[in-house]
Design a protein around this motif. Structure first.
Motif, mmCIF file in Angstrom:
data_model
loop_
_atom_site.group_PDB
_atom_site.id
_atom_site.type_symbol
_atom_site.label_atom_id
_atom_site.label_comp_id
_atom_site.label_asym_id
_atom_site.label_seq_id
_atom_site.Cartn_x
_atom_site.Cartn_y
_atom_site.Cartn_z
ATOM 1 N N ARG A 1 0.852 -1.186 0.000
ATOM 2 C CA ARG A 1 0.000 0.000 0.000
ATOM 3 C C ARG A 1 0.891 1.239 0.000
ATOM 4 N NH1 ARG A 1 -4.335 0.423 4.488
ATOM 5 N NH2 ARG A 1 -4.854 2.202 3.131
ATOM 6 N N TYR A 2 0.414 2.307 -0.649
ATOM 7 C CA TYR A 2 1.209 3.534 -0.685
ATOM 8 C C TYR A 2 0.309 4.719 -0.373
ATOM 9 C CZ TYR A 2 4.726 6.921 -2.003
ATOM 10 O OH TYR A 2 5.647 7.940 -1.964
ATOM 11 N N THR A 3 0.705 5.484 0.643
ATOM 12 C CA THR A 3 -0.110 6.620 1.071
ATOM 13 C C THR A 3 0.595 7.957 0.851
ATOM 14 O OG1 THR A 3 0.730 6.398 3.337
ATOM 15 C CG2 THR A 3 -1.331 5.256 2.810
ATOM 16 N N GLN B 1 2.455 3.227 -7.873
ATOM 17 C CA GLN B 1 1.466 2.750 -8.825
ATOM 18 C C GLN B 1 0.144 3.499 -8.625
ATOM 19 O OE1 GLN B 1 2.463 -0.585 -10.882
ATOM 20 N NE2 GLN B 1 3.994 0.974 -10.486
ATOM 21 N N ALA B 2 -0.834 3.176 -9.417
ATOM 22 C CA ALA B 2 -2.153 3.798 -9.284
ATOM 23 C C ALA B 2 -2.926 3.165 -8.132
ATOM 24 C CB ALA B 2 -2.928 3.646 -10.596
ATOM 25 N N GLU B 3 -3.944 3.852 -7.688
ATOM 26 C CA GLU B 3 -4.913 3.343 -6.715
ATOM 27 C C GLU B 3 -4.279 2.959 -5.384
ATOM 28 O OE1 GLU B 3 -6.987 0.229 -8.712
ATOM 29 O OE2 GLU B 3 -7.966 1.600 -10.119
ATOM 30 N N GLY B 4 -3.311 3.777 -4.932
ATOM 31 C CA GLY B 4 -2.781 3.597 -3.595
ATOM 32 C C GLY B 4 -1.882 2.397 -3.404
ATOM 33 N N THR B 5 -1.243 1.930 -4.470
ATOM 34 C CA THR B 5 -0.317 0.804 -4.343
ATOM 35 C C THR B 5 1.057 1.202 -4.881
ATOM 36 O OG1 THR B 5 -0.849 -0.138 -6.522
ATOM 37 C CG2 THR B 5 -2.207 -0.840 -4.645
#
Length: 214
Positions: A66-68, A89-93
């Motif tokens: 996950r990426y915030t 990446q897209a969508e919080g990853t």
């Protein structure tokens, strides 16, 4: 599975480099070093040696997380302190890779872009490296014995080469360690994966102490 004899022959010359951690007196591969390798992945003009990733701390294995953060998808974020490189990446990853970093006082931080990319690139020492070790070869052709490994991403600020690279390594045991001459090293299979995912022009943030600005 590669035979140990084949591995020792393939790895008979160890890194000399940017990104240098060993000297000419330590070139011969040992049984312990050969034990890191479990096979090869077809590539041109050399096959990519594959590593037994069970030998790595789990936090240094390639994984989707996950990426915030606030960075846009496609940005590379290098965390020197945590020895991790993240491709947003897209969508919080994000895809996270383990890295080896520069010795104390050698690591660079800042904002750059991928100015060019290289496949099994040649290596040449910087003037600083030559001043510290005049016996270094002035150039080393790309190959499994080259310290830049299977791929390299060259970081630029404007039109200026920073001399800082994201590159492969033939010392997989150095991932997670602070032992290079400044560049960021990755497993060869990881830098090959990253290479295919990012174009020239990709934004790169290299952080220390949580910051990339001086």
């Amino acid at each position: 599975m590669l035979a140990r004899r084949t591995l020792l022959a393939a790895l008979a010359v160890a890194p000399l480099a940017a990104c240098q951690s060993r000297g000419p007196a330590q070139l011969a591969a040992t049984d312990e070093e050969a034990a890191w390798y479990v096979g090869t992945k077809p590539d041109k003009p050399h096959d990519i040696p594959l590593v037994d990733t069970d030998r790595l701390d789990p936090k240094y294995r390639r994984q989707v997380v996950r990426y915030t953060g606030l960075e846009a998808p496609g940005t590379i974020v290098v965390d020197i302190d945590n020895r991790q490189l993240t491709l947003v990446q897209a969508e919080g990853t994000a895809i996270r890779y383990g890295i080896g970093v520069g010795k104390l006082g050698f690591s660079w931080k800042g904002e750059a872009r991928v100015g060019r990319k290289g496949v099994w690139p040649d290596w040449s020492p910087t003037t600083t490296m030559v001043s510290l070790n005049p016996d270094l070869p002035r150039t080393l052709k790309g190959g499994v014995d080259n310290p830049l490994g299977a791929r390299a991403l060259y970081l630029y600020q404007g039109n200026r080469d920073t001399l800082f690279r994201l590159h492969g390594t033939n010392e997989p045991w150095s991932i997670g360690e602070q032992m290079s001459s400044g560049c960021v090293r990755m497993l060869n299979e990881d830098i090959a994966d990253l290479y295919e995912r990012v174009p020239v022009g990709t934004r790169v943030l290299v952080k220390r102490n949580g910051k990339y600005r001086v």
